[in-house]
Scaffold this motif. Sequence first.
Motif, PDB file in Angstrom:
ATOM      1  N   CYS A 194       0.824  -1.212   0.000  1.00  0.00           N
ATOM      2  CA  CYS A 194       0.000   0.000   0.000  1.00  0.00           C
ATOM      3  C   CYS A 194       0.861   1.266   0.000  1.00  0.00           C
ATOM      4  O   CYS A 194       0.565   2.231  -0.714  1.00  0.00           O
ATOM      5  CB  CYS A 194      -0.934  -0.005   1.207  1.00  0.00           C
ATOM      6  SG  CYS A 194      -2.283  -1.208   1.096  1.00  0.00           S
ATOM      7  N   TYR A 237      -2.980   5.172  -4.782  1.00  0.00           N
ATOM      8  CA  TYR A 237      -3.547   6.043  -3.744  1.00  0.00           C
ATOM      9  C   TYR A 237      -3.009   7.458  -3.918  1.00  0.00           C
ATOM     10  O   TYR A 237      -1.840   7.663  -4.263  1.00  0.00           O
ATOM     11  CB  TYR A 237      -3.194   5.521  -2.350  1.00  0.00           C
ATOM     12  CG  TYR A 237      -3.577   4.069  -2.154  1.00  0.00           C
ATOM     13  CD1 TYR A 237      -4.902   3.685  -2.000  1.00  0.00           C
ATOM     14  CD2 TYR A 237      -2.607   3.065  -2.137  1.00  0.00           C
ATOM     15  CE1 TYR A 237      -5.257   2.354  -1.838  1.00  0.00           C
ATOM     16  CE2 TYR A 237      -2.942   1.732  -1.973  1.00  0.00           C
ATOM     17  CZ  TYR A 237      -4.269   1.380  -1.825  1.00  0.00           C
ATOM     18  OH  TYR A 237      -4.614   0.062  -1.668  1.00  0.00           O
ATOM     19  N   GLU A 247      -4.937   7.592   2.681  1.00  0.00           N
ATOM     20  CA  GLU A 247      -5.740   6.665   1.888  1.00  0.00           C
ATOM     21  C   GLU A 247      -5.047   5.302   1.801  1.00  0.00           C
ATOM     22  O   GLU A 247      -5.691   4.253   1.921  1.00  0.00           O
ATOM     23  CB  GLU A 247      -5.951   7.234   0.481  1.00  0.00           C
ATOM     24  CG  GLU A 247      -6.879   6.405  -0.397  1.00  0.00           C
ATOM     25  CD  GLU A 247      -7.026   6.988  -1.797  1.00  0.00           C
ATOM     26  OE1 GLU A 247      -7.493   6.251  -2.693  1.00  0.00           O
ATOM     27  OE2 GLU A 247      -6.662   8.164  -1.993  1.00  0.00           O
ATOM     28  N   SER A 253      -5.261   3.630   5.236  1.00  0.00           N
ATOM     29  CA  SER A 253      -6.628   3.191   5.488  1.00  0.00           C
ATOM     30  C   SER A 253      -6.940   1.902   4.740  1.00  0.00           C
ATOM     31  O   SER A 253      -7.567   0.980   5.286  1.00  0.00           O
ATOM     32  CB  SER A 253      -7.615   4.283   5.075  1.00  0.00           C
ATOM     33  OG  SER A 253      -8.946   3.846   5.257  1.00  0.00           O
ATOM     34  N   SER A 254      -6.498   1.833   3.488  1.00  0.00           N
ATOM     35  CA  SER A 254      -6.739   0.617   2.695  1.00  0.00           C
ATOM     36  C   SER A 254      -6.098  -0.589   3.366  1.00  0.00           C
ATOM     37  O   SER A 254      -6.714  -1.655   3.478  1.00  0.00           O
ATOM     38  CB  SER A 254      -6.176   0.799   1.287  1.00  0.00           C
ATOM     39  OG  SER A 254      -6.368  -0.370   0.524  1.00  0.00           O
ATOM     40  N   TYR A 255      -4.869  -0.427   3.832  1.00  0.00           N
ATOM     41  CA  TYR A 255      -4.194  -1.511   4.548  1.00  0.00           C
ATOM     42  C   TYR A 255      -4.941  -1.888   5.819  1.00  0.00           C
ATOM     43  O   TYR A 255      -5.182  -3.078   6.082  1.00  0.00           O
ATOM     44  CB  TYR A 255      -2.760  -1.100   4.895  1.00  0.00           C
ATOM     45  CG  TYR A 255      -2.238  -1.796   6.122  1.00  0.00           C
ATOM     46  CD1 TYR A 255      -1.914  -3.153   6.101  1.00  0.00           C
ATOM     47  CD2 TYR A 255      -2.113  -1.109   7.335  1.00  0.00           C
ATOM     48  CE1 TYR A 255      -1.473  -3.802   7.248  1.00  0.00           C
ATOM     49  CE2 TYR A 255      -1.673  -1.752   8.485  1.00  0.00           C
ATOM     50  CZ  TYR A 255      -1.348  -3.096   8.433  1.00  0.00           C
ATOM     51  OH  TYR A 255      -0.922  -3.737   9.573  1.00  0.00           O
TER      52      TYR A 255
END
Length: 386
Positions: free
Chosen positions: A332, A338, A343, A346-348
């Motif tokens: 990420c 991203y 962002e 957050s995805s991770y």
Amino acid sequence: MLIQNKQIAIVGGGPSGLTLARLLQLKGANVNVYERDLNKDARVQGSPLDMHEGSGLAALHTANLIGEFNKNIHVGADKKVIVNERAEIFFSDHKTKPGEDFGKESYHPEINRGALRKLFLGSLQPETVVWDSQFVSMEKQNEGWLLHFKNGSSAYADIVVAADGANSKIRPHITHIKAFYSGIIMLEINVNDAQKTTPRIYALLNGGKVMAFGNGRNILGGQKDNGGLGFYATFKADENWVTDNGLDYSDRKQVLAWFKKEYSQWSSIWYELFENLSTPVIPRPIYYMPLDQTWESLPNLTMIGDAAHVMPPFAGEGANMAMLDSLELSKCLTSDNYSTLQEAISSYEVAMRLRAAVAAKQSLENGERMHSEDALEKMLAVFSRK
């Protein structure tokens, strides 16, 4: 790349922290690991680790370390026997389990923690790890963090990753959610020169591991590659048992007397473990994070491993989930998908929480199964399905 020209600090030099450092350096990141141990020769405690396909082994593959890993595994250590309290064998896969079988979900090669640490340390750039750096506190500075250590030193980082374990001092900067007590205590027991000191148990293991169940109590452990044994006596008890039982964990005779009383229905074959153990015995109350934990992601701070999702060890997923955290976070942070670091983090974190909850649920269910009155029958049913 979002982390270009960013200084990254990883607090904690366990499997997850070192894995992340290696993966980020392969992408050209500027990273330091701050580890409380005095130096690289500090003794690494704990049982050997079994690596799983899709998590620990996947991280090792991506880190280009699978070849060195294969040179350090303890061949045969993943073979097991399941016995009752009298050490009578009800299950054994010593004759049926294949040898090195990479790519198979059931193959869980084992490696000593010290060997795994040495492997990763040898892969990192010089002076990546800053030893004798026990984290004390940190404060916001500019767009990042100023970290302070017990030895009086400080360091600035644009991004901080907490890899400082179940009692993480950094986690409260991210969330106030705390771990719950699982109801289970583990006593860590180590024996040296097992072939000589504990010959009957050594023969029972036959180079592998044993899972013993009886009367709601367990003995779990196995062969180490240094000729020793690592064991856990596990049982249900109140959370304050560790401090209130009056047991001197450095007194072998007291620990043996405790075992004879609390495991009164267990065979005397097990006594040799307690008569020859290395002191002190280490009590470990087992905790876990709520399965539905959530928090709002930050732009410059995150966590991996036990700091994020401590869980019981009864599915063998803790270290594997931690190394998978490192793999997923590195992807990420170095992805072009991203627009901001927040962002990416957050995805991770969203994905991490979901898969960690699945592993923790499995660990909790296994823990209940393994400490039930009919644990032997239940565990035999589990392994007969595999």
